[in-house]
Design an enzyme around this catalytic site. Structure first.
Site, PDB file in Angstrom:
ATOM      1  N   LYS A  40      10.791  21.024 -49.044  1.00 43.15           N
ATOM      2  CA  LYS A  40       9.549  20.398 -48.620  1.00 43.15           C
ATOM      3  C   LYS A  40       8.528  21.495 -48.386  1.00 43.15           C
ATOM      4  CE  LYS A  40       7.426  17.489 -45.164  1.00 43.15           C
ATOM      5  NZ  LYS A  40       7.633  16.621 -43.996  1.00 43.15           N
ATOM      6  N   LYS A  86       9.564  17.824 -52.594  1.00 44.26           N
ATOM      7  CA  LYS A  86       8.335  17.196 -52.144  1.00 44.26           C
ATOM      8  C   LYS A  86       7.259  18.237 -51.916  1.00 44.26           C
ATOM      9  CE  LYS A  86       6.555  14.869 -48.147  1.00 44.26           C
ATOM     10  NZ  LYS A  86       6.763  14.559 -46.764  1.00 44.26           N
TER      11      LYS A  86
END
Ligand code: PBG
Length: 335
Positions: free
Chosen positions: A204, A257
């Site tokens: 992330k 992500k």
């Protein structure tokens, strides 16, 4: 053999031929729709409150979230990913593990109304802390506070257990503390939830593309930024290492992500782990497409299907996307 014996255009001549040799498929069953579920006071008692930067996506009351979940299920979308917007926040983010917290209530209500729809729950403190960071703070001496990794683990694990108890099908830690997947796995197992899978937000990145989400969830950090725990967008090898560590700690699925600027890492993480990989097509990516489509600069339907297909091609098994309902509808009526 080269040209003229070889002609790549032969297999592109008709829709049927193109369909016959298509390498990647896109199915509603691979899509997950994020929902923002809000305590009544957080949306002034309304059923829905539009999010200005995300046309088509609303902040939802409990009842409206159930209605959205029903619609998504009817379209064949695999699941919803729940984010909570509480009315009150505190320093430790205690709303995150409240048995009657908004996400716990929504999980129970959705599982009761639409049992076959998967409920995935984000596990993080940032929507519940008054300072907006993803863990608890520690102040050493006169310096600025830092996010205390180890002290946050217990709170995140407690949050995951309360979500599993509410009926979550999958818990998804997104906080980026070191060791959180292991801590969550241990606590889940100890509390009788050894069957609950963990989808780890492994890679992330500290990204500009989360802007609209933070407005929607009211989770922008009150000071500083998240670069002390989220990843540097420049680092690909480190992303693979993060994913492998999460596998070691017991992750069942791993996530990359954002998605659009990170196709190389979706591929690399898939290769390295062999696990099911999810890509999160985040709020800013959605906002860009919606803004360009509204301005008439691109065709929304073909742009969205092209984007989602590209994520599957990169190696994503699952795609978390705000376009999920639209895409499912378009896929059902494909020409
Ligand atoms: C919580 C979290 C965020 C997103 C998902 N989980 C925000 C953040 O890290 O700041 C972003 C999702 C999106 O932009 O759509 N930590």
């Amino acid at each position: 053999m080269g040209f003229p014996q070889t002609r790549m255009r032969r297999l592109r001549a008709s829709a049927s031929l193109r369909g016959l040799v298509r390498e990647t498929d896109l199915r509603a069953g691979a899509l997950v729709l994020p929902l923002f579920v809000c305590e009544a006071a957080a949306i002034h008692g309304a059923e829905r409150e539009p999010i200005a930067t995300m046309p088509g996506i609303d902040r939802l009351s409990l009842a409206a979230a159930v209605a959205e979940a029903r619609e998504a299920a009817a379209l064949g979308v695999a699941g919803v990913m729940l984010f909570g917007v509480p009315a009150e926040k505190d320093a430790s983010g205690s709303g995150a593990w409240d048995e009657d917290g908004i996400v716990q209530l929504a999980t129970r209500a959705i599982k009761q109304a639409v049992p076959d729809l998967l409920v995935l729950t984000d596990v993080c403190l940032c929507e519940y802390t008054d300072h907006g960071h993803c863990g608890v703070l520690r102040t050493d001496g006169a310096g600025a506070p830092t996010v205390d990794n180890d002290a946050s683990l217990e709170l995140l694990a407690r949050t995951a257990v309360s979500l599993a108890r509410a009926g979550a099908d999958i818990v998804a830690p997104s906080d980026m503390m070191d060791g959180r997947v292991g801590a969550v796995r241990e606590e889940l197992d100890g509390e009788g939830f050894s069957e609950t899978p963990i989808l780890a937000y492994s890679a992330k990145f500290s990204s500009a593309f989360y802007g609209p989400f933070r407005e929607a969830a009211g989770s922008a950090p009150a000071f500083g930024d998240r670069r002390g725990y989220q990843m540097d967008p420049a680092n690909g090898r480190e992303a693979v290492r993060e994913a492998l560590l999460d596998v070691q700690e017991g992750a069942d699925m791993v996530m990359v992500k954002p998605a659009l600027a990170y196709g190389d890492l979706i591929h690399a993480v898939k290769q390295a782990t062999g696990l099911p990989v999810a890509a999160y097509n985040v709020s800013g990516e959605y906002a860009m497409v919606k803004a360009a489509a509204a301005a008439g600069y691109i065709d929304e339907r073909s742009a969205v299907l092209e984007i989602l297909t590209s994520l599957r091609r990169a190696g994503a098994d699952t795609i978390v996307t705000y376009h999920a309902k639209d895409a499912a509808q378009w896929l059902a009526h494909q020409t």
